[in-house]
Design a protein around this motif. Structure first.
Motif, PDB file in Angstrom:
ATOM      1  N   ARG A 136      57.863  24.654  21.712  1.00 28.59           N
ATOM      2  CA  ARG A 136      59.561  24.205  21.933  1.00 28.59           C
ATOM      3  C   ARG A 136      59.195  22.715  21.868  1.00 28.59           C
ATOM      4  O   ARG A 136      59.931  21.848  21.293  1.00 28.59           O
ATOM      5  N   ALA A 194      60.494  19.541  19.430  1.00 29.13           N
ATOM      6  CA  ALA A 194      61.576  18.663  19.939  1.00 29.13           C
ATOM      7  C   ALA A 194      61.278  17.476  19.838  1.00 29.13           C
ATOM      8  O   ALA A 194      62.247  16.387  19.854  1.00 29.13           O
ATOM      9  N   ASP A 244      60.464  16.305  11.610  1.00 30.03           N
ATOM     10  CA  ASP A 244      61.857  16.848  11.622  1.00 30.03           C
ATOM     11  C   ASP A 244      62.131  16.624   9.871  1.00 30.03           C
ATOM     12  O   ASP A 244      61.820  15.863   9.456  1.00 30.03           O
TER      13      ASP A 244
END
Length: 69
Positions: A59, A63, A69
Motif C-alpha cells: 500500500r 501510494a 502510477d
C-alpha cells in the motif's frame, strides 16, 4: 503490547521527493562502506520461490506516484 518509539519521527519536508531522497542517500553512501563482494552467480530457477510483500508495504508503494502510477 505497547509500541515504544525510541527515536521520535522527523516530520517530512514539504516538497520532498524521491529524487531528493536518492540525492541524500548518494551523499551518505561514502560514510557507510560495504564489504567487498565477488561477482554475482546465476541462481537456478528451481531455487526462486517468488517474492512476498507485506500488504502494508504494498500500500505504501502504491501510494507513491514515483513508482509508476
Amino acid at each position: 503490547m505497547t509500541n515504544i518509539e525510541l527515536h521520535p519521527s522527523l516530520p517530512a519536508e514539504p516538497g520532498a521527493s524521491l529524487a531528493s531522497l536518492r540525492g541524500d542517500c548518494a551523499r551518505m553512501a561514502p560514510h557507510w562502506p560495504s564489504a567487498e563482494r565477488g561477482p554475482a552467480l546465476p541462481v537456478p530457477p528451481s531455487l526462486i520461490h517468488g517474492v512476498s510483500v507485506p500488504p502494508r508495504s504494498a500500500r505504501l508503494l502504491d501510494a507513491m506516484s514515483e513508482y509508476g502510477d
